[in-house]
Design an enzyme around this catalytic site. Structure first.
Site, short mmCIF file in Angstrom:
data_model
loop_
_atom_site.label_atom_id
_atom_site.label_comp_id
_atom_site.label_asym_id
_atom_site.label_seq_id
_atom_site.Cartn_x
_atom_site.Cartn_y
_atom_site.Cartn_z
CB THR A 11 16.32 92.36 48.29
OG1 THR A 11 15.67 92.15 47.51
CG2 THR A 11 15.66 91.75 49.71
CB ILE A 12 13.23 96.48 46.27
CG1 ILE A 12 13.35 95.76 45.12
CG2 ILE A 12 13.83 97.71 46.57
CD1 ILE A 12 13.16 96.72 43.89
CG ASP A 13 13.41 91.13 44.71
OD1 ASP A 13 12.85 92.21 44.17
OD2 ASP A 13 15.10 91.31 44.21
NE ARG A 19 15.86 87.72 43.50
CZ ARG A 19 16.56 87.48 43.86
NH1 ARG A 19 17.44 86.68 43.12
NH2 ARG A 19 16.03 86.76 44.97
CG ASP A 70 13.85 87.61 47.22
OD1 ASP A 70 14.28 88.57 48.22
OD2 ASP A 70 14.16 87.58 46.06
CD GLN A 73 9.37 98.86 39.89
OE1 GLN A 73 8.69 97.58 40.43
NE2 GLN A 73 9.14 98.41 38.89
NE ARG A 103 23.01 92.18 40.91
CZ ARG A 103 21.43 91.61 41.33
NH1 ARG A 103 22.03 91.31 42.74
NH2 ARG A 103 21.25 92.90 40.98
N GLY A 108 21.03 94.38 44.27
CA GLY A 108 20.44 94.86 44.59
C GLY A 108 20.41 96.28 44.82
CG ASP A 133 18.28 85.11 47.68
OD1 ASP A 133 19.04 85.59 46.93
OD2 ASP A 133 17.59 84.43 47.01
CB VAL A 178 26.20 99.99 60.98
CG1 VAL A 178 28.00 99.61 61.00
CG2 VAL A 178 25.71 98.79 60.50
#
Lengths: 346, 346, 346, 346
Positions: free
Chosen positions: C137-139, C183, C141, C271, C83, C18, C114, C30
């Site tokens: 990642t926005i999550d 997620r 996590d 989001q 993905r 995502g 992840d 970079v």
């Protein structure tokens, strides 16, 4: 319509139906202008419920200058809003009329959309006071006014949201179907569609609901063609209440019919709120002042309107009985832009 | 003016003068529409310099659909912009004409303001091709068009800034003088003033620069009166180039004359940039398409305009020789709102 | 893990999974840092697909300074993302390894979450080059880093949306259930919940999915209690993938069980996009520079992390095998705020 | 420091010094938490003036839950703020102490910066009640707390403004010097500089004011070098109070010394206002709750702080006597990014 002018002492004010950014700016302008003419403004809360439900009648109160001091930039409405089914019944109308009489209201200003104005006309038949409508709805679906309060803000909220969605759509070269508000009109959808360079616009103005099956087929082909001839995102904006089952259903149908992977986004209530853009603040300010001036001038049964940039008065009936269509020039512009992009080979 | 139509093969395109949000949307629309008519678009860079300075002439290039793919929402201009003093000299004009001939340009579209259109008219006298102006300036100071591209965005940037300033002004019950852009017109100032509920608007339309001394006196009295009768913030919005020495000077004068503490804010160049609001994107899209259609239709010497919501053609002379004034209705509205608030006792 | 340092000449770079605001800022960093060390950066497109699908391999290209010149503020990713199911198969991994060898890549930087890091670890087993993960990642996590790139922007997008919804919720004194991304974690939900003063937060951290029935009952009671004791809006924020059927289903259940009228808003993909907030731009810049420095220092198999404000290296396994929980301090803070507001009698 | 715990019945609360976004969120949290512990909160207005000037003392009032209902997202402070020179005199301090005694205040919470905390310490010497500081200032210049309330919002306001300025800077390939707030620290300047990819950062941390002449020379050379080697915009961000005469003066000097054309933008007070970003709302909420809990726990003479994400207590002296420096890691990161971009040949 002008009535024999009498000394106006108290104006009633309420906001009704779906809230719209700029309603507070209109409330402020009414209070400032009324103050100028030495008229009191009584604010009724929760739409027409403030005239018919005891608990809410008790909450009505005089609006002072301090009450409207810092509200021009706030979304929502300090008077609260609501739909009011009771106003479609005789008993409700009589109760409303009684409340206005008891509170010695000389004139009533209602900020809202066509449902609210229908109620206002019904009330006018029973009650002696002057009635003035101020067009406040994000849908822009009131005839004889160029714009309604809240519409411009809703369009800008829509493009800000789709600009964000475009980032992901570009990154994944993906199809998104974004459903926009507008009740039964495509004003928001068409304007957002052009402003965010949507690849497709699905709205009442360019598509009849009877042709859903044919349209689905056509849409699938256009998407596949676009994906073959060029890479990149593909965003369809779509009016609510147009497609049976909405964006979510259309996503399923495109998958089932042609294996096309899309994502549905229903923007929903973010379109109703937020700080109003300049256009809505200025429109609301002018309309609020104009509404009070119309009352002082003895007018009744009218909606305040903006026509080619100029404030004017429109009979309430004319505002609600005629539909207001998206300008054919705008529809044509979008169609021609789409025609142009359809050939795109990038 | 219409010329005998010939087959158009190449359109030249440049952006000139102060950049304005929406210029990119106009560039996109020109390229899409030209593509539809099988016309090439050659983009010249850095305004008219792209026609007269060798280094920049060498950078001119054909604009493809991919070049304009994701620019509708971007501020600035992908073609760069500049003022070009050389265009006020004969040699510069001849060089520009030569470049256009060498590159086989049939028609030139210039997106800019009145200085840019003056150059375009001068060029028209030398060069055989068609010339079309598209009004792009945040100042909105071109006559015969309701709006110029970029104006609506600049107004919204102004109100967002002043909404922030209002927070501090309220917290400190302080006087702020905010200077806004607009060159020699008050369109931005007046619209921002109404939309952010400014306590005072100082602009060309309601104040003559000859009366500075009297105005200073009056202003000091009004501020003091306001501070005595009510507490709260006091925001003056002020057009640039109006007051000798600008907001900073006025702050000093109010302090010296009456001991009033104010803070000056010169909003400056944030007003030129940013993602265009919906209005500017749509206006730019319609104008860009219309400009190409005008070329195909054989028009020359015109500015594309929006008049009461409809695209139209205006002779270039008419756009620049007449001043465009802030609508007196708007000035009156502001004056009456001010009159109302002046009495405020909160 | 450090490998014997060799002269690094070419870094491969891709964004995967995502998209998240700030990925472009990381790409820029970079490229700038690699340029400093005289290292080339080859950008692969569409995530790992850029290493395994011929059409995409062909689109890989050297990233120059000009390519990253104006992207720090842009959402999405100029390298596209996706993905890539092929990376879960042996053949895909071998293809990826072959591509990296053929293109003489010395080290690969993957910006993602992840799933992307799992692929990176699998690749490391086959391929000799160094592998570095950058958490995007926005999550939020990923374990062992305080923040992931994109999280802060997503939280701010969430609060801006709910601030708008609050306007309508207040005007109608209505219950809204707003579903947020994340997620299988509640980082976004908890932070948005506190920051927009949500009346309820439903997330993995404070509610087990086994207790749905009991929770429904409890929720209904709390809403009814709140509506009786005070008037006003009631906003529930809710993590996606938490409640069977999501916000839409919960709305139906509350209606069926207790006649409570709610409105569901699924914020969805807004989001993921948008211009990154300062925090994400700075985090991404520091991480991008740090990733290149880690390569130069001979590191491999690590994720760049921010721990208590300081850049550090974390073994890739540690980032993905451990879950990262919302800090219990934050959960407690929200619980205590909720406990406080639950007693509210306004 | 902990005092023998007694039953706390009334907390006094005021905001002091420059206002900062999130102060209202902190006020809300104090009131909610106090309500939980059955403690009344008395709000004093206009900073310490609310304790020493009769007119303002008379305006102090009990803050109810309804008073803080919809303020978490509002900039400014509902309690107003001010500097208070009287607090630097003995008579003022005694008056403040008397007011607190008369109003039976058990503990005083002051939300503000180091000037405010100096006053609080002086008051502590005279008055028996507990005193707690909550760090609220956009400048982030208080030691021993990672962040102060308002800082994150100010940084984001800065980058949004410079993103807009970048549009014009790019279009004109022009040099801009943007002056940012921060009093005598470079926290805002450094963070904004990195986040908006500024070509130069001039701040206390990387430049001593004694070297102005040398710096001017160096700056002129760097700008000229950049303009020769690559084309494009060049933005210098600069801390206020750093350069004699500020950005406006530096513009003149660069013109005089080397004929470089620059434009100065002084962002000014827009940096103080606006709706707080998520970080500031959450920080303020946690700090407000923590302040009340500290009072209940018998603490006095402390500042609430966030250290590595965790709430903690810091002696007030430690917060104000030590300077808080921009992290050297951040300075280094910026320097290395600048070093990288300095070589840029695009």
């Amino acid at each position: 319509m002008t009535v024999a002018t009498k000394q106006i002492k108290r104006i009633g004010l309420l906001t009704s139906g779906g809230d719209a950014p700029g309603m507070n700016a209109a409330i402020r302008a009414v209070v400032l202008a009324a103050h100028h003419y030495h008229i009191d403004v009584i604010g009724f809360v929760h739409g027409y419920n403030g005239l018919v439900i005891d608990e809410y009648i008790a909450q009505s109160k005089r609006l002072n200058l301090t009450d409207v001091n810092s509200i021009i930039h706030q979304g929502g409405t300090i008077l609260k809003s609501a739909r009011c089914p009771l106003m479609m019944e005789k008993s409700g109308l009589h109760q409303a009329s009684d409340t206005l009489v008891e509170q010695s209201i000389d004139a009533l200003i209602v900020i809202g959309g066509d449902g609210s104005f229908t109620g206002l006309l019904a009330l006018q038949a029973l009650w002696q006071g002057q009635v003035i409508g101020v067009p406040g709805t994000i849908d822009n679906d009131l005839a004889n006014t160029d714009f309604t309060i809240g519409f411009s803000t809703a369009v800008n909220t829509g493009i800000e949201a789709i600009d964000k969605i475009r980032d992901t759509a570009d990154a994944f070269e993906r199809v998104f179907i974004v459903e926009l508000m507008g009740r039964h009109s495509g004003h928001i959808t068409f304007n957002v569609g052009i402003a965010c360079a949507a690849e497709q616009v699905l709205s009442f103005e360019n598509f009849s609901q009877d042709d859903e099956e044919a349209k689905l087929q056509q849409l699938a082909e256009e998407i596949q063609q676009a994906q073959q001839s060029r890479h990149g995102s593909y965003i369809i904006v779509m009016a609510e209440n147009l497609w049976s089952g909405g964006a979510t259903k259309l996503v399923e149908q495109l998958k089932a019919l042609a294996g096309i992977e899309c994502t549905a986004c229903v923007l929903g209530h973010i379109q109703r709120g937020g700080s109003p853009v300049a256009k809505d603040r200025i429109l609301a300010t002018k309309m609020g002042v104009c509404a009070v001036q119309a009352i002082v001038g003895g007018e009744t049964g009218i909606m305040i309107a903006e026509q080619q940039g100029v404030m004017s008065h429109v009979p309430l009936e004319a505002a609600i009985t005629q539909g207001k269509h998206v300008s054919s020039q705008l529809v044509d512009a979008q169609q021609s832009i789409l025609a142009l992009t359809a050939q795109t080979q990038c």
